[in-house]
Design a protein around this motif. Structure first.
Motif, short mmCIF file in Angstrom:
data_model
loop_
_atom_site.label_atom_id
_atom_site.label_comp_id
_atom_site.label_asym_id
_atom_site.label_seq_id
_atom_site.Cartn_x
_atom_site.Cartn_y
_atom_site.Cartn_z
N GLN A 46 -25.22 8.30 36.28
CA GLN A 46 -26.53 7.68 36.36
C GLN A 46 -27.02 7.11 35.04
OE1 GLN A 46 -28.08 7.23 39.28
NE2 GLN A 46 -26.42 8.31 40.33
N LEU A 47 -26.70 7.78 33.92
CA LEU A 47 -27.28 7.41 32.63
C LEU A 47 -26.25 7.01 31.58
CD1 LEU A 47 -29.97 10.23 32.39
CD2 LEU A 47 -30.28 7.89 33.20
N GLY A 48 -24.97 7.17 31.89
CA GLY A 48 -23.95 6.82 30.92
C GLY A 48 -23.35 8.06 30.26
N ALA A 49 -22.40 7.83 29.38
CA ALA A 49 -21.58 8.91 28.84
C ALA A 49 -22.12 9.51 27.55
CB ALA A 49 -20.16 8.39 28.60
N ASP A 50 -23.27 9.05 27.08
CA ASP A 50 -23.80 9.58 25.83
C ASP A 50 -24.59 10.87 26.06
OD1 ASP A 50 -22.74 7.43 24.48
OD2 ASP A 50 -24.56 6.22 24.68
N GLN A 51 -24.60 11.72 25.04
CA GLN A 51 -25.44 12.93 25.01
C GLN A 51 -25.20 13.85 26.20
OE1 GLN A 51 -27.06 13.56 22.31
NE2 GLN A 51 -26.68 11.53 21.40
N LEU A 52 -23.94 14.12 26.48
CA LEU A 52 -23.60 15.05 27.55
C LEU A 52 -23.29 16.45 27.02
CD1 LEU A 52 -21.29 12.74 29.71
CD2 LEU A 52 -23.66 13.38 30.18
N TRP A 53 -23.41 16.63 25.71
CA TRP A 53 -23.00 17.90 25.10
C TRP A 53 -23.77 19.12 25.60
CZ3 TRP A 53 -26.65 20.53 22.36
CH2 TRP A 53 -27.75 19.80 21.89
N PRO A 54 -25.07 19.01 26.00
CA PRO A 54 -25.73 20.24 26.51
C PRO A 54 -25.04 20.81 27.74
CG PRO A 54 -27.39 18.61 25.90
CD PRO A 54 -26.06 17.91 25.87
N TRP A 55 -24.56 19.93 28.61
CA TRP A 55 -23.84 20.40 29.79
C TRP A 55 -22.53 21.07 29.39
CZ3 TRP A 55 -27.02 20.59 33.59
CH2 TRP A 55 -27.95 19.58 33.81
N MET A 56 -21.88 20.53 28.36
CA MET A 56 -20.63 21.14 27.88
C MET A 56 -20.88 22.53 27.31
SD MET A 56 -18.83 17.89 26.01
CE MET A 56 -18.55 16.34 26.87
#
Length: 213
Positions: A46-56
């Protein structure tokens, strides 16, 4: 709730409050992994691949705790899964340092060799899926076990296009969430297993192994 007494292979054993807390912790931690993976994929789409680290981070913490509280008869297998988790987390840390926390997923998409660094983490998760299938014969568990390596190795080798890899991971994420939700109504004794077997193996272990049990 009072302690429950069961008849095991090597004698009677008791499921007590500590066992029930560990089982609840395991189920909640594994659910955190499922939510983290689903949240990552939804945000990516939905929002792109940036700033996914919290889920990681949520996935890493959840799997680490799940492997702390999981009940596996074979200590070497348990330790191997924990080692895979640790190696995968270290690989993720290296990726974060190299690309920046906010650009980890774009780096993975553009440089598939990074999968070798984080792959042990997902090997540990697939191992949990195999354990769940082996113990309970849940079809969603074997889906988790097979779809993770197929998707990641397919992306690494270039045999699977990105859209199919993402679809497989989304399917695996959904199956993992189903697996977790179906576990909560189960009695704690199902996840604890036969404690008389643990006691027997502890008695047969050498000093080093006994300290690990």
């Amino acid at each position: 709730m009072t302690d429950q007494i069961f008849e095991g292979v090597y004698g009677t054993y008791t499921i007590d409050a500590t066992d029930r807390r560990e089982v609840l912790g395991y189920r909640l931690a594994l659910t955190a992994v499922a939510i983290g993976q689903a949240g990552l994929l939804v945000q990516w789409r939905q929002l792109g691949a940036d700033q996914l680290w919290p889920w990681m981070l949520l996935m890493a913490a959840g799997l680490g705790l799940a492997l702390r509280w999981i009940h596996i008869y074979l200590v070497p297998l348990h330790r191997a899964l924990q080692l895979f988790w640790l190696l995968g987390c270290l690989g993720g840390l290296a990726l974060a340092i190299r690309s920046g926390p906010g650009a980890m997923m774009p780096a993975l998409a553009s440089q598939p060799l990074w999968i070798l660094a984080i792959g042990p983490f997902f090997a540990a998760l697939a191992g949990v899926g195999f354990k769940e299938f082996f113990c309970f014969r849940r079809p969603e568990a074997i889906g988790v076990t097979l779809l993770l390596p197929i998707a990641l190795l397919g992306h690494l080798s270039g045999l699977l296009p990105g859209a199919i890899t993402t679809a497989l991971l989304a399917l695996e994420s959904g199956l993992l969430l189903v697996l977790c939700l179906r576990k909560f109504p189960m009695p704690a004794a199902a996840d604890v297993g036969d404690k008389s077997v643990f006691a027997y193996l502890k008695g047969q272990a050498g000093p080093a192994e006994e300290a690990a049990l």
